[in-house]
Write a protein that holds these residues in place. Sequence first.
Motif, mmCIF file in Angstrom:
data_model
loop_
_atom_site.group_PDB
_atom_site.id
_atom_site.type_symbol
_atom_site.label_atom_id
_atom_site.label_comp_id
_atom_site.label_asym_id
_atom_site.label_seq_id
_atom_site.Cartn_x
_atom_site.Cartn_y
_atom_site.Cartn_z
ATOM 1 N N ALA A 1 -35.394 24.581 -10.083
ATOM 2 C CA ALA A 1 -35.179 24.653 -11.529
ATOM 3 C C ALA A 1 -34.015 25.570 -11.878
ATOM 4 C CB ALA A 1 -36.453 25.141 -12.211
ATOM 5 N N ARG A 2 -33.202 25.082 -12.784
ATOM 6 C CA ARG A 2 -32.116 25.910 -13.328
ATOM 7 C C ARG A 2 -32.085 25.733 -14.827
ATOM 8 N NH1 ARG A 2 -27.363 22.818 -14.267
ATOM 9 N NH2 ARG A 2 -27.393 20.752 -13.297
ATOM 10 N N LEU A 3 -31.783 26.797 -15.520
ATOM 11 C CA LEU A 3 -31.722 26.763 -16.980
ATOM 12 C C LEU A 3 -30.666 27.761 -17.423
ATOM 13 C CD1 LEU A 3 -33.175 25.453 -19.476
ATOM 14 C CD2 LEU A 3 -34.443 27.601 -19.644
ATOM 15 N N SER A 4 -29.520 27.242 -17.848
ATOM 16 C CA SER A 4 -28.444 28.114 -18.303
ATOM 17 C C SER A 4 -28.826 28.758 -19.630
ATOM 18 C CB SER A 4 -27.145 27.318 -18.468
ATOM 19 O OG SER A 4 -27.265 26.398 -19.547
ATOM 20 N N ALA A 5 -28.133 29.820 -19.986
ATOM 21 C CA ALA A 5 -28.379 30.477 -21.272
ATOM 22 C C ALA A 5 -28.147 29.494 -22.420
ATOM 23 C CB ALA A 5 -27.483 31.703 -21.412
ATOM 24 N N ARG A 6 -27.147 28.647 -22.282
ATOM 25 C CA ARG A 6 -26.848 27.652 -23.311
ATOM 26 C C ARG A 6 -28.011 26.670 -23.472
ATOM 27 N NH1 ARG A 6 -21.357 24.115 -23.042
ATOM 28 N NH2 ARG A 6 -20.513 26.231 -23.195
ATOM 29 N N ASP B 1 -32.806 32.282 -13.947
ATOM 30 C CA ASP B 1 -33.428 31.023 -14.356
ATOM 31 C C ASP B 1 -34.919 31.231 -14.609
ATOM 32 O OD1 ASP B 1 -31.131 29.319 -14.122
ATOM 33 O OD2 ASP B 1 -31.370 29.375 -11.957
ATOM 34 N N ALA B 2 -35.571 31.965 -13.711
ATOM 35 C CA ALA B 2 -37.009 32.221 -13.848
ATOM 36 C C ALA B 2 -37.307 32.982 -15.131
ATOM 37 C CB ALA B 2 -37.516 32.997 -12.633
ATOM 38 N N GLU B 3 -36.498 33.984 -15.435
ATOM 39 C CA GLU B 3 -36.716 34.784 -16.642
ATOM 40 C C GLU B 3 -36.519 33.959 -17.906
ATOM 41 O OE1 GLU B 3 -33.954 37.927 -16.031
ATOM 42 O OE2 GLU B 3 -35.192 38.938 -14.506
ATOM 43 N N ARG B 4 -35.509 33.097 -17.918
ATOM 44 C CA ARG B 4 -35.279 32.266 -19.105
ATOM 45 C C ARG B 4 -36.423 31.270 -19.309
ATOM 46 N NH1 ARG B 4 -29.531 33.143 -17.918
ATOM 47 N NH2 ARG B 4 -29.535 31.561 -16.277
ATOM 48 N N LEU B 5 -36.916 30.688 -18.217
ATOM 49 C CA LEU B 5 -38.027 29.748 -18.321
ATOM 50 C C LEU B 5 -39.297 30.457 -18.805
ATOM 51 C CD1 LEU B 5 -37.242 27.771 -15.079
ATOM 52 C CD2 LEU B 5 -37.513 26.706 -17.327
ATOM 53 N N ALA B 6 -39.563 31.635 -18.265
ATOM 54 C CA ALA B 6 -40.746 32.387 -18.684
ATOM 55 C C ALA B 6 -40.652 32.776 -20.158
ATOM 56 C CB ALA B 6 -40.912 33.624 -17.806
ATOM 57 N N ALA B 7 -39.463 33.125 -20.608
ATOM 58 C CA ALA B 7 -39.281 33.508 -22.016
ATOM 59 C C ALA B 7 -39.561 32.351 -22.960
ATOM 60 C CB ALA B 7 -37.861 34.029 -22.227
ATOM 61 N N LEU B 8 -39.393 31.127 -22.468
ATOM 62 C CA LEU B 8 -39.668 29.937 -23.287
ATOM 63 C C LEU B 8 -41.136 29.516 -23.238
ATOM 64 C CD1 LEU B 8 -36.504 27.791 -22.433
ATOM 65 C CD2 LEU B 8 -37.056 28.823 -24.654
ATOM 66 N N GLY B 9 -41.935 30.229 -22.431
ATOM 67 C CA GLY B 9 -43.360 29.925 -22.392
ATOM 68 C C GLY B 9 -43.859 29.330 -21.097
ATOM 69 N N ALA B 10 -43.005 29.231 -20.077
ATOM 70 C CA ALA B 10 -43.438 28.669 -18.800
ATOM 71 C C ALA B 10 -44.354 29.641 -18.070
ATOM 72 C CB ALA B 10 -42.222 28.352 -17.934
ATOM 73 N N HIS B 11 -45.280 29.096 -17.294
ATOM 74 C CA HIS B 11 -46.151 29.918 -16.458
ATOM 75 C C HIS B 11 -46.023 29.439 -15.019
ATOM 76 C CE1 HIS B 11 -49.052 26.596 -16.068
ATOM 77 N NE2 HIS B 11 -48.810 26.358 -17.345
ATOM 78 N N GLY B 12 -46.474 30.269 -14.101
ATOM 79 C CA GLY B 12 -46.410 29.890 -12.686
ATOM 80 C C GLY B 12 -44.992 29.755 -12.164
ATOM 81 N N ASN C 1 -23.329 25.949 -15.431
ATOM 82 C CA ASN C 1 -24.471 25.270 -14.800
ATOM 83 C C ASN C 1 -24.801 25.841 -13.426
ATOM 84 O OD1 ASN C 1 -25.025 23.524 -16.892
ATOM 85 N ND2 ASN C 1 -23.737 21.880 -16.093
ATOM 86 N N PHE C 2 -23.861 26.559 -12.842
ATOM 87 C CA PHE C 2 -24.045 27.156 -11.519
ATOM 88 C C PHE C 2 -23.576 28.605 -11.557
ATOM 89 C CE2 PHE C 2 -23.276 22.636 -11.142
ATOM 90 C CZ PHE C 2 -24.284 22.206 -10.290
ATOM 91 N N ALA C 3 -23.932 29.312 -12.642
ATOM 92 C CA ALA C 3 -23.344 30.629 -12.915
ATOM 93 C C ALA C 3 -23.562 31.618 -11.783
ATOM 94 C CB ALA C 3 -23.905 31.177 -14.227
ATOM 95 N N GLN C 4 -24.813 31.771 -11.329
ATOM 96 C CA GLN C 4 -25.075 32.788 -10.326
ATOM 97 C C GLN C 4 -24.460 32.421 -8.987
ATOM 98 O OE1 GLN C 4 -28.934 34.580 -10.399
ATOM 99 N NE2 GLN C 4 -28.896 35.128 -8.246
ATOM 100 N N VAL C 5 -24.565 31.167 -8.586
ATOM 101 C CA VAL C 5 -23.970 30.736 -7.314
ATOM 102 C C VAL C 5 -22.460 30.947 -7.348
ATOM 103 C CG1 VAL C 5 -23.497 28.744 -5.831
ATOM 104 C CG2 VAL C 5 -25.778 29.087 -6.751
ATOM 105 N N ALA C 6 -21.827 30.612 -8.478
ATOM 106 C CA ALA C 6 -20.379 30.775 -8.596
ATOM 107 C C ALA C 6 -19.981 32.237 -8.468
ATOM 108 C CB ALA C 6 -19.898 30.208 -9.936
#
Length: 425
Positions: free
Chosen positions: A156-161, A190-201, A352-357
């Motif tokens: 899973a990846r989720l950019s700030a945008r 990515d994990a922090e952004r997903l969790a902030a949107l309500g994701a669990h696990g 889309n690949f911010a950290q890897v870049a």
Amino acid sequence: MPVRLPYSLLWLLALPAVLLRLLWRARRQPEYLGHVGERFARYPAPPDGPLIWLHAVSVGETRAAEPLVRALLAGHPAHRVLLTHMTPTGRATGTALFGTEPRVLQAYLPYDMAMLAARFVRHFRPCLGIVMETELWPNLLAVCAQHGVPVILANARLSARSARRYARWPALTRATLGALAAIGAQTTADAERLAALGAHGVVHTGNIKFDIEPPAARHELGHAFRARIGARPAILAASTRDGEEGPLLDAFLRHAPADAVLLLVPRHPQRFDEVAALAAGRGLAVQRRSDGQPLAAATRVWLGDSMGEMFAYYAAADVALLGGSWQPLGGQNLIESCAVGTPVIMGPHTFNFAQVAEQAAEAGAALRAADAEDGMKAAVELLSDPARRAAMGEAGLAFAQAHRGATARTMALIDGILSARPAAH
């Protein structure tokens, strides 16, 4: 359902436009008219035995899924794997990767309407669903939850945008993420952004793309490509998108040595002819990879009009320019370049690949350029500096090696969920 009602109504209203868009795309890529019934959950007879479903929307996700599909086949020999897509190029990539594997099935995923999603789930009866990267379909995930099919969001990846876009629909986003059994995120951000949107696990598993081993056949093909190019300096423009080729060609004309060749590989096959015309219109002699001939002395642009051979193009090049990063498109996967030891230059747009870049740049495997002009200048400078090129190549190989292991961590997540399933599944 109340949370998804506006979304479902929008799908219903948009369906005529979606079908018109399918027809429009088919004008340039007739494959869009193939298997149309599958987009409405009409499939041949269902397969026998247990099945794991993995969704990879297009080319990038399908390539990224390769190590995971192979791990599923090895780790679950009694199961078939259903690979679903949304684009013909994704489907063609899946066929190229797994066409000889009888346990891998392929189909289009239906449009995200509850009735179609239910028909899909009832037909294939998967014991587990795996969705690659950020392809979240609210109705499909809700139907899977209703039918007791756990679904994992893998790699899973989720950019700030993208996170800001999802945040505009908080109730729908929370419900959609809440329907997932687990999430394996590429990075901690990515994990922090997903969790902030309500994701669990949410678990940080890493990027599966680091686990893609360049196939021996692609290495050999890369050597064959290099033999066709000969001793001429070779700059690769990899997976370019609309609006990028023109500036890159102009910069190549201004800055590249007279004996240099530009390996120009558009991301989308329906643009091959268009890109060839762009180069020819600038007075550059163009030759196509598909002609099977050695590179002519007059050729300045070698058009990569093939699919599934990016490793070979990277292996044949002296230096690569990363497509998708010269316009605000988010960039492409630069791990393939690192994995074969080819220095890569990326533009300003790699969200889309911010950290890897950023990690690749910090490791010395990649350079950042402000625009296509500066990118081509940097490529030409590297052509004249073999020692620096070699150092960047070695850094890329070390960088790719150091970040492997995401497939094993994702498999641990998958196996934990499968082991908790009732015996009937």
